[in-house]
Structures are given as C-alpha cells and as structure tokens.
Scaffold this motif. Sequence first.
Motif, PDB file in Angstrom:
ATOM      1  N   LEU A   1       0.675  -1.181  -0.087  1.00 44.86           N
ATOM      2  CA  LEU A   1      -0.208   0.320  -0.312  1.00 44.86           C
ATOM      3  C   LEU A   1       1.054   1.101  -0.219  1.00 44.86           C
ATOM      4  O   LEU A   1       0.551   2.450  -1.096  1.00 44.86           O
ATOM      5  CB  LEU A   1      -1.070   0.099   1.029  1.00 44.86           C
ATOM      6  N   LEU A   2       2.113   1.413   0.583  1.00 44.49           N
ATOM      7  CA  LEU A   2       3.072   2.708   0.964  1.00 44.49           C
ATOM      8  C   LEU A   2       3.760   2.228  -0.740  1.00 44.49           C
ATOM      9  O   LEU A   2       3.819   3.887  -1.072  1.00 44.49           O
ATOM     10  CB  LEU A   2       3.933   1.711   1.627  1.00 44.49           C
ATOM     11  N   LYS A   3       3.515   1.946  -1.214  1.00 45.35           N
ATOM     12  CA  LYS A   3       4.599   1.564  -2.621  1.00 45.35           C
ATOM     13  C   LYS A   3       3.547   2.179  -3.790  1.00 45.35           C
ATOM     14  O   LYS A   3       4.390   3.455  -3.968  1.00 45.35           O
ATOM     15  CB  LYS A   3       4.961   0.640  -3.067  1.00 45.35           C
ATOM     16  N   MET A   4       2.373   1.755  -3.345  1.00 44.53           N
ATOM     17  CA  MET A   4       0.706   2.498  -4.845  1.00 44.53           C
ATOM     18  C   MET A   4       1.210   3.946  -4.321  1.00 44.53           C
ATOM     19  O   MET A   4       0.750   4.654  -5.307  1.00 44.53           O
ATOM     20  CB  MET A   4      -0.401   1.080  -4.000  1.00 44.53           C
ATOM     21  N   LEU A   5       0.817   4.040  -2.936  1.00 54.80           N
ATOM     22  CA  LEU A   5       0.411   5.577  -2.835  1.00 54.80           C
ATOM     23  C   LEU A   5       1.768   6.409  -2.859  1.00 54.80           C
ATOM     24  O   LEU A   5       0.725   8.088  -3.550  1.00 54.80           O
ATOM     25  CB  LEU A   5      -0.542   5.594  -1.484  1.00 54.80           C
ATOM     26  N   LYS A   6       2.505   6.209  -2.415  1.00 49.99           N
ATOM     27  CA  LYS A   6       3.568   7.075  -2.961  1.00 49.99           C
ATOM     28  C   LYS A   6       3.513   6.893  -4.609  1.00 49.99           C
ATOM     29  O   LYS A   6       3.874   7.878  -5.041  1.00 49.99           O
ATOM     30  CB  LYS A   6       5.602   6.638  -2.353  1.00 49.99           C
ATOM     31  N   SER A   7       3.745   6.064  -5.027  1.00 47.48           N
ATOM     32  CA  SER A   7       3.695   6.545  -6.759  1.00 47.48           C
ATOM     33  C   SER A   7       2.860   7.039  -7.160  1.00 47.48           C
ATOM     34  O   SER A   7       3.038   7.880  -8.566  1.00 47.48           O
ATOM     35  CB  SER A   7       3.657   5.078  -7.443  1.00 47.48           C
ATOM     36  N   TYR A   8       0.929   6.542  -6.648  1.00 50.99           N
ATOM     37  CA  TYR A   8      -0.014   7.203  -6.829  1.00 50.99           C
ATOM     38  C   TYR A   8       0.556   9.586  -7.140  1.00 50.99           C
ATOM     39  O   TYR A   8       0.207  10.024  -7.709  1.00 50.99           O
ATOM     40  CB  TYR A   8      -1.629   6.835  -6.939  1.00 50.99           C
ATOM     41  N   PHE A   9       1.119   9.831  -5.478  1.00 52.40           N
ATOM     42  CA  PHE A   9       0.437  10.937  -5.013  1.00 52.40           C
ATOM     43  C   PHE A   9       1.964  11.208  -5.621  1.00 52.40           C
ATOM     44  O   PHE A   9       1.930  13.173  -5.950  1.00 52.40           O
ATOM     45  CB  PHE A   9       0.387  10.651  -3.560  1.00 52.40           C
ATOM     46  N   GLU A  10       3.168  10.659  -6.148  1.00 50.98           N
ATOM     47  CA  GLU A  10       4.436  11.201  -7.120  1.00 50.98           C
ATOM     48  C   GLU A  10       3.817  12.219  -7.993  1.00 50.98           C
ATOM     49  O   GLU A  10       4.286  13.056  -9.039  1.00 50.98           O
ATOM     50  CB  GLU A  10       5.655  10.018  -6.666  1.00 50.98           C
ATOM     51  N   ILE A  11       3.040  10.708  -8.921  1.00 51.47           N
ATOM     52  CA  ILE A  11       2.887  11.299 -10.310  1.00 51.47           C
ATOM     53  C   ILE A  11       1.953  13.081  -9.716  1.00 51.47           C
ATOM     54  O   ILE A  11       1.865  13.395 -10.751  1.00 51.47           O
ATOM     55  CB  ILE A  11       1.401  10.847 -11.099  1.00 51.47           C
ATOM     56  N   LYS A  12       1.228  12.772  -8.697  1.00 47.78           N
ATOM     57  CA  LYS A  12       0.409  14.344  -8.603  1.00 47.78           C
ATOM     58  C   LYS A  12       1.583  15.107  -8.220  1.00 47.78           C
ATOM     59  O   LYS A  12       0.313  16.360  -7.692  1.00 47.78           O
ATOM     60  CB  LYS A  12      -1.042  13.424  -7.544  1.00 47.78           C
ATOM     61  N   LYS A  13       2.294  15.238  -8.437  1.00 42.15           N
ATOM     62  CA  LYS A  13       3.033  15.983  -7.783  1.00 42.15           C
ATOM     63  C   LYS A  13       3.175  16.863  -6.002  1.00 42.15           C
ATOM     64  O   LYS A  13       3.712  18.395  -6.059  1.00 42.15           O
ATOM     65  CB  LYS A  13       2.359  17.730  -9.077  1.00 42.15           C
ATOM     66  N   TYR A  14       3.214  15.510  -5.231  1.00 46.59           N
ATOM     67  CA  TYR A  14       3.325  15.346  -3.898  1.00 46.59           C
ATOM     68  C   TYR A  14       4.656  14.852  -3.795  1.00 46.59           C
ATOM     69  O   TYR A  14       4.753  14.081  -3.681  1.00 46.59           O
ATOM     70  CB  TYR A  14       2.095  15.203  -2.957  1.00 46.59           C
ATOM     71  N   GLU A  15       5.190  15.540  -2.707  1.00 47.44           N
ATOM     72  CA  GLU A  15       6.273  14.932  -1.538  1.00 47.44           C
ATOM     73  C   GLU A  15       6.335  14.101  -1.191  1.00 47.44           C
ATOM     74  O   GLU A  15       5.440  14.804  -0.089  1.00 47.44           O
ATOM     75  CB  GLU A  15       7.001  15.846  -1.267  1.00 47.44           C
ATOM     76  N   ILE A  16       6.654  12.539  -1.486  1.00 42.50           N
ATOM     77  CA  ILE A  16       6.197  11.654  -0.671  1.00 42.50           C
ATOM     78  C   ILE A  16       7.034  11.318   0.525  1.00 42.50           C
ATOM     79  O   ILE A  16       8.172  11.515   0.173  1.00 42.50           O
ATOM     80  CB  ILE A  16       5.183  10.134  -0.901  1.00 42.50           C
TER      81      ILE A  16
END
Length: 224
Positions: free
Chosen positions: A14-29
């Motif tokens: 889940l961490l890996k998925m959320l990190k990937s998704y929100f980095e695409i959204k231009k957040y720093e994770i």
Amino acid sequence: MTYKILIIDDDAELLKMLKSYFEIKKYEIITAKNGVEGLSKMKLQPDLILLDVNMPGIDGIEVCRRIRDKTSCPILFLTARVEEQDVVNGLSSGGDDYILKPFRLKELDARIAAHLKRERRRKNKTICCFQDELSIDYSAKTVQIRTDYLELTKLEYEIIEFLTMNPGMVFGKERIYERVCGFDAEGDSRVITELIRRIRKKFRKYTETEYIETVWGMGYRWIR
C-alpha cells in the motif's frame, strides 16, 4: 507549491502504491512502515499525514496523540474499523478525518486536496472574534474565556470556528461534518453530536453562558 505528505502504514504494498500515485500528482511523499519510524520522520515537517490505525507496536491512535501537540497539519486516519467508538477515539486523539479501507484513490486524493486547501485558507486568516467574555483568534486558532484558554482538539476548534463565522445560522450535523471535514459522508455526522457535547462541557468550566444552541430537529447554531 509542492505539498509534503507523510504516509505511515505497515502495509508495504500500500505504501508503494500510494507513493507512486501521489508523486504523479506532484506531491512530495515521505513513507514510514510503523509508528516509531513515523514519529522519527516528523522532523521533516509534513503538510499532511496519512496514518494507519492498526499497526503493531505503537498504533495510529497513539502516534496521533504524541504528535498532535507538535504539529497543526491535518491528520487523516486510514482504517478498516467502522465502529462509532473507534471513530470517536480517532477524532478525540486529534485526527481530522478518516477513510475506510479499501478506498478509492480518487476519493482519498479529493479529501487530501480539500484539507490542504482549507489549511491554506486558515493560515491567511488574521481576524479575531470578540463576544462578551469570549475571544477567538482565528490566526492562532485559540479560544479564550477571559484569561483562560480552552484546551480544544483540532476538530473541536474547527467546529467553533465554522459556527462563529456564521452566527445565528442553523446547520445540521451533516452540514457541519461536511464543512469541517471537507466531504459529505453519510452516517459519520453522529460524531458531531459527541464533539459539540465536549465543547459545551469545556465552556462550562469557565462560564455559564451558552454559546451553542440546539435547534431541535434541525441542528445547531452559534448564539450571537
């Protein structure tokens, strides 16, 4: 502006998925796989925290209690728990919102955006409200009766802020929940009843004045 999100969860996938998704959204994770690691990464000063409730060792509720006095950023619980008391416990510990697992990424994204937008608006507020013996500093997010400051959770303060910014207007529990939490979640509005009960109890320690009126069958309003 690039927002920084700290995600604390013991589910590696889940961490890996959320990190990937929100980095695409231009957040720093920033990620942490348990409560201890999450506490250590608070020094990075995240703008928002996603916090799993069920973790071994230090669970999410305890993590929230430990960090709440050290940060004002929104804390959103990720949880599989659905019991009302679990929700109340999470909000009482200082959490601002919760989302049930499994969840849709678009819904989580929308809630994060709403919380960050609301936080940005609050930081721009510099006005104060004065009413009889009561004063509210919207910039410092403090509520004071004469010389005494009320010890409020973040969500309790936000309810007071919302009602005082709209004095005399009646709002149902669902409306209050939507405005202070940033979305409309059917069933969760019952938490507002408990939070307003606690707000009134804290007021009564210092004053006999009733500031929040119950309008039976309709909701609540701040008395002018």
